[in-house]
Scaffold this motif. Structure first.
Motif, PDB file in Angstrom:
ATOM      1  N   TYR A   6       0.823  -1.208   0.000  1.00 38.69           N
ATOM      2  CA  TYR A   6       0.000   0.000   0.000  1.00 38.69           C
ATOM      3  C   TYR A   6       0.859   1.261   0.000  1.00 38.69           C
ATOM      4  CZ  TYR A   6      -4.130  -2.822   0.840  1.00 38.69           C
ATOM      5  OH  TYR A   6      -5.147  -3.735   0.719  1.00 38.69           O
ATOM      6  N   ASN A   7       2.049   1.187  -0.546  1.00 35.93           N
ATOM      7  CA  ASN A   7       2.942   2.341  -0.636  1.00 35.93           C
ATOM      8  C   ASN A   7       3.549   2.366  -2.032  1.00 35.93           C
ATOM      9  OD1 ASN A   7       2.920   3.344   2.221  1.00 35.93           O
ATOM     10  ND2 ASN A   7       3.590   1.258   2.576  1.00 35.93           N
ATOM     11  N   TYR A   8       2.890   3.119  -2.925  1.00 40.20           N
ATOM     12  CA  TYR A   8       3.374   3.192  -4.300  1.00 40.20           C
ATOM     13  C   TYR A   8       2.816   4.437  -4.966  1.00 40.20           C
ATOM     14  CZ  TYR A   8      -1.231   1.132  -5.216  1.00 40.20           C
ATOM     15  OH  TYR A   8      -2.581   0.882  -5.262  1.00 40.20           O
ATOM     16  N   GLU A   9       3.250   4.684  -6.201  1.00 40.37           N
ATOM     17  CA  GLU A   9       2.775   5.835  -6.968  1.00 40.37           C
ATOM     18  C   GLU A   9       2.209   5.387  -8.304  1.00 40.37           C
ATOM     19  OE1 GLU A   9       6.005   8.586  -7.444  1.00 40.37           O
ATOM     20  OE2 GLU A   9       5.883   9.252  -5.362  1.00 40.37           O
ATOM     21  N   ILE A  10       1.201   6.135  -8.756  1.00 38.74           N
ATOM     22  CA  ILE A  10       0.605   5.929 -10.077  1.00 38.74           C
ATOM     23  C   ILE A  10       0.671   7.268 -10.800  1.00 38.74           C
ATOM     24  CG2 ILE A  10      -1.524   5.446 -11.356  1.00 38.74           C
ATOM     25  CD1 ILE A  10      -2.466   3.850  -8.902  1.00 38.74           C
ATOM     26  N   THR A  11       1.029   7.248 -12.063  1.00 35.90           N
ATOM     27  CA  THR A  11       0.985   8.470 -12.874  1.00 35.90           C
ATOM     28  C   THR A  11       0.009   8.250 -14.020  1.00 35.90           C
ATOM     29  OG1 THR A  11       3.280   8.999 -12.341  1.00 35.90           O
ATOM     30  CG2 THR A  11       2.317  10.109 -14.247  1.00 35.90           C
ATOM     31  N   SER A  23      -0.582  18.962 -29.957  1.00 34.81           N
ATOM     32  CA  SER A  23      -1.042  18.256 -28.766  1.00 34.81           C
ATOM     33  C   SER A  23      -0.492  18.898 -27.500  1.00 34.81           C
ATOM     34  CB  SER A  23      -0.635  16.780 -28.824  1.00 34.81           C
ATOM     35  OG  SER A  23       0.768  16.646 -28.786  1.00 34.81           O
ATOM     36  N   SER A  24      -1.177  18.634 -26.442  1.00 35.20           N
ATOM     37  CA  SER A  24      -0.700  19.027 -25.120  1.00 35.20           C
ATOM     38  C   SER A  24      -1.057  17.908 -24.146  1.00 35.20           C
ATOM     39  CB  SER A  24      -1.321  20.356 -24.678  1.00 35.20           C
ATOM     40  OG  SER A  24      -2.711  20.219 -24.504  1.00 35.20           O
ATOM     41  N   SER A  25      -0.246  17.790 -23.096  1.00 39.56           N
ATOM     42  CA  SER A  25      -0.446  16.723 -22.122  1.00 39.56           C
ATOM     43  C   SER A  25      -0.403  17.283 -20.711  1.00 39.56           C
ATOM     44  CB  SER A  25       0.655  15.663 -22.244  1.00 39.56           C
ATOM     45  OG  SER A  25       0.612  15.045 -23.503  1.00 39.56           O
ATOM     46  N   GLN A  26      -1.128  16.624 -19.836  1.00 43.27           N
ATOM     47  CA  GLN A  26      -1.056  16.906 -18.412  1.00 43.27           C
ATOM     48  C   GLN A  26      -1.105  15.586 -17.660  1.00 43.27           C
ATOM     49  OE1 GLN A  26      -3.909  19.787 -17.051  1.00 43.27           O
ATOM     50  NE2 GLN A  26      -2.603  21.475 -17.705  1.00 43.27           N
ATOM     51  N   SER A  27      -0.373  15.558 -16.549  1.00 37.55           N
ATOM     52  CA  SER A  27      -0.297  14.332 -15.752  1.00 37.55           C
ATOM     53  C   SER A  27      -0.821  14.556 -14.349  1.00 37.55           C
ATOM     54  CB  SER A  27       1.154  13.852 -15.669  1.00 37.55           C
ATOM     55  OG  SER A  27       1.623  13.476 -16.933  1.00 37.55           O
ATOM     56  N   GLN A  28      -1.260  13.469 -13.762  1.00 33.41           N
ATOM     57  CA  GLN A  28      -1.690  13.436 -12.371  1.00 33.41           C
ATOM     58  C   GLN A  28      -0.873  12.364 -11.668  1.00 33.41           C
ATOM     59  OE1 GLN A  28      -5.342  11.317 -11.672  1.00 33.41           O
ATOM     60  NE2 GLN A  28      -5.864  12.552  -9.870  1.00 33.41           N
ATOM     61  N   LYS A  29      -0.206  12.727 -10.585  1.00 32.00           N
ATOM     62  CA  LYS A  29       0.550  11.752  -9.797  1.00 32.00           C
ATOM     63  C   LYS A  29      -0.286  11.404  -8.570  1.00 32.00           C
ATOM     64  CE  LYS A  29       4.317  12.355  -6.993  1.00 32.00           C
ATOM     65  NZ  LYS A  29       5.702  12.722  -6.671  1.00 32.00           N
ATOM     66  N   ILE A  30      -0.527  10.108  -8.362  1.00 30.50           N
ATOM     67  CA  ILE A  30      -1.278   9.619  -7.209  1.00 30.50           C
ATOM     68  C   ILE A  30      -0.308   8.846  -6.322  1.00 30.50           C
ATOM     69  CG2 ILE A  30      -3.166   8.138  -6.427  1.00 30.50           C
ATOM     70  CD1 ILE A  30      -4.362   8.525  -9.283  1.00 30.50           C
ATOM     71  N   THR A  31      -0.175   9.275  -5.083  1.00 30.54           N
ATOM     72  CA  THR A  31       0.676   8.584  -4.123  1.00 30.54           C
ATOM     73  C   THR A  31      -0.221   7.796  -3.186  1.00 30.54           C
ATOM     74  OG1 THR A  31       2.327  10.342  -4.241  1.00 30.54           O
ATOM     75  CG2 THR A  31       2.443   8.869  -2.347  1.00 30.54           C
ATOM     76  N   VAL A  32      -0.036   6.494  -3.145  1.00 33.07           N
ATOM     77  CA  VAL A  32      -0.814   5.611  -2.283  1.00 33.07           C
ATOM     78  C   VAL A  32       0.040   5.296  -1.065  1.00 33.07           C
ATOM     79  CG1 VAL A  32      -1.983   3.381  -2.103  1.00 33.07           C
ATOM     80  CG2 VAL A  32      -1.983   4.629  -4.279  1.00 33.07           C
ATOM     81  N   SER A  33      -0.517   5.525   0.119  1.00 31.32           N
ATOM     82  CA  SER A  33       0.247   5.327   1.340  1.00 31.32           C
ATOM     83  C   SER A  33      -0.643   4.789   2.439  1.00 31.32           C
ATOM     84  CB  SER A  33       0.860   6.666   1.778  1.00 31.32           C
ATOM     85  OG  SER A  33       1.519   6.520   3.013  1.00 31.32           O
ATOM     86  N   ASP A  34      -0.158   3.789   3.147  1.00 30.91           N
ATOM     87  CA  ASP A  34      -0.852   3.269   4.324  1.00 30.91           C
ATOM     88  C   ASP A  34      -0.014   3.640   5.537  1.00 30.91           C
ATOM     89  OD1 ASP A  34      -2.100   1.923   6.362  1.00 30.91           O
ATOM     90  OD2 ASP A  34      -1.887  -0.068   5.502  1.00 30.91           O
ATOM     91  N   ALA A  35      -0.415   4.677   6.240  1.00 23.30           N
ATOM     92  CA  ALA A  35       0.336   5.151   7.405  1.00 23.30           C
ATOM     93  C   ALA A  35      -0.412   4.888   8.703  1.00 23.30           C
ATOM     94  CB  ALA A  35       0.622   6.645   7.254  1.00 23.30           C
ATOM     95  N   SER A  36      -1.536   4.163   8.631  1.00 23.97           N
ATOM     96  CA  SER A  36      -2.345   3.902   9.823  1.00 23.97           C
ATOM     97  C   SER A  36      -2.166   2.463  10.281  1.00 23.97           C
ATOM     98  CB  SER A  36      -3.830   4.143   9.513  1.00 23.97           C
ATOM     99  OG  SER A  36      -4.033   5.474   9.121  1.00 23.97           O
TER     100      SER A  36
END
Length: 75
Positions: A6-11, A23-36
Motif C-alpha cells: 500500500y505504498n506506491y505511486e501511479i501516474t 497536442s498538449s499533455s497533463q499528468s496526475q501523480k497519485i501517491t498511495v500510502s498506508d500510514a495507519s
C-alpha cells in the motif's frame, strides 16, 4: 513485498490532439500510502490470579483502514 503493498505511486497522463496534430499533455501523480496501524479490540485487561487460575486465551479482532483482514498473532 508486503511493505510496498500500500505504498506506491501511479501516474496518469492525458493528451489532447487536434486535427492539425498539435497536442498538449497533463499528468496526475497519485501517491498511495498506508500510514495507519491496525486497531485491536477485545484484548482483555491485565488481571492477577491465584495459583493456576489462568484465564483462557482471548480471541481479539482487528480492523485496518486499508487491509480488511489484518493478521493477528499471539505470543
Amino acid at each position: 513485498d508486503q511493505a510496498s503493498f500500500y505504498n506506491y505511486e501511479i501516474t496518469r497522463t492525458w493528451t489532447a490532439t487536434d486535427a492539425a496534430g498539435n497536442s498538449s499533455s497533463q499528468s496526475q501523480k497519485i501517491t498511495v500510502s498506508d500510514a495507519s496501524a491496525p486497531t485491536l479490540s477485545g484484548v482483555p485487561a491485565d488481571v492477577t490470579v491465584t495459583c493456576d487460575n489462568i484465564p483462557a486465551v482471548a480471541t481479539p479482532s482487528a480492523s485496518d483502514v486499508c487491509d480488511s483482514t489484518p493478521a493477528i498473532t499471539f505470543a
